[in-house]
Scaffold this motif. Structure first.
Motif, PDB file in Angstrom:
ATOM      1  N   ASP A  24       0.749   3.177   2.007  1.00  0.00           N
ATOM      2  CA  ASP A  24       1.267   3.573   3.310  1.00  0.00           C
ATOM      3  C   ASP A  24       0.079   4.095   4.108  1.00  0.00           C
ATOM      4  O   ASP A  24      -0.416   5.192   3.849  1.00  0.00           O
ATOM      5  CB  ASP A  24       2.335   4.653   3.110  1.00  0.00           C
ATOM      6  N   VAL A  25      -0.405   3.277   5.058  1.00  0.00           N
ATOM      7  CA  VAL A  25      -1.619   3.648   5.785  1.00  0.00           C
ATOM      8  C   VAL A  25      -1.395   3.669   7.296  1.00  0.00           C
ATOM      9  O   VAL A  25      -0.561   2.940   7.822  1.00  0.00           O
ATOM     10  CB  VAL A  25      -2.790   2.691   5.465  1.00  0.00           C
ATOM     11  N   ASP A  26      -2.165   4.529   7.952  1.00  0.00           N
ATOM     12  CA  ASP A  26      -2.165   4.601   9.407  1.00  0.00           C
ATOM     13  C   ASP A  26      -3.461   3.950   9.876  1.00  0.00           C
ATOM     14  O   ASP A  26      -4.556   4.454   9.603  1.00  0.00           O
ATOM     15  CB  ASP A  26      -2.102   6.064   9.845  1.00  0.00           C
ATOM     16  N   ILE A  27      -3.328   2.809  10.561  1.00  0.00           N
ATOM     17  CA  ILE A  27      -4.488   2.063  11.035  1.00  0.00           C
ATOM     18  C   ILE A  27      -4.709   2.393  12.505  1.00  0.00           C
ATOM     19  O   ILE A  27      -3.805   2.202  13.324  1.00  0.00           O
ATOM     20  CB  ILE A  27      -4.276   0.541  10.865  1.00  0.00           C
ATOM     21  N   PRO A  28      -5.884   2.911  12.854  1.00  0.00           N
ATOM     22  CA  PRO A  28      -6.155   3.245  14.254  1.00  0.00           C
ATOM     23  C   PRO A  28      -5.913   2.052  15.176  1.00  0.00           C
ATOM     24  O   PRO A  28      -6.374   0.949  14.915  1.00  0.00           O
ATOM     25  CB  PRO A  28      -7.643   3.633  14.243  1.00  0.00           C
TER      26      PRO A  28
END
Length: 195
Positions: A24-28
């Motif tokens: 679960d990642v937050d990609i800019p």
């Protein structure tokens, strides 16, 4: 530049050879997504083996996954507790039937950094002596010593398709050689007409 933020990880599948995870990642600039990641439980070692005549020890083999025949370098897993250089020497002997004398580091690289943790360490091996043939005959249909000209021809024609072999040979023939001011120790400068 902003880094990706990992909020969590969930294992989907696992075996002694590979694990599939959903991170679960937050990609800019994109937002939060589930990103598939292949995690490899072991590092890999690959060896560029040369002799005093400047030839390269190569394997010709079929890969059922890609459905093609191609030339490769000896390579394989680094076992738990094993030094990567020792793993490279072991793989050379198992796959080719030649035991390296000296094994030194070349470079290391992440094979598929966008989706996998697969990490390779590349080595240069010299002083190989025959031990009676490969341990596992399924590793290759042919084991041959090829001239530099032959290897460059295989690289440029696409007959070296394996990423680790392509990276290690390209590094060896390019930056490694240039940084050393010529052919590395154990490799004679050869007459281009003789190749």
């Amino acid at each position: 530049m902003t880094e990706w933020t990992v909020h969590g990880r969930r294992r989907v599948y696992g075996s002694p050879w590979v694990e599939l995870w959903l991170d679960d990642v937050d990609i800019p600039g994109v937002g939060r997504v589930d990103h598939h990641v292949l995690r490899m439980p072991k590092e890999c070692a690959v060896a560029v083996v040369t002799d005093a005549e400047g030839r390269f020890l190569m394997l010709h083999r079929h890969r059922f996954i890609t459905g093609r025949w191609a030339w490769e370098l000896p390579a394989g897993w680094v076992e738990p507790g094993e030094e990567p250089a020792a793993a490279a020497a072991r793989e050379v002997e198992e796959e080719t039937g030649w035991r390296p004398g000296a094994v030194g580091p070349l470079t290391e690289f992440d094979a598929m950094s966008g989706i996998s943790t697969m990490h390779f360490r590349a080595f240069h091996a010299t002083g190989a002596t025959p031990t009676g043939g490969p341990v596992d005959r399924s590793e290759a249909s042919r084991v041959e010593w090829l001239t530099e000209r032959q290897v460059v021809g295989l690289l440029t024609s696409g007959e070296v398709a394996d990423g680790a072999s392509l990276a290690a040979l390209s590094y060896f023939l390019g930056p490694h050689r240039l940084s050393a001011g010529g052919p590395p120790p154990g490799v004679k400068q050869s007459d281009p007409k003789a190749n």
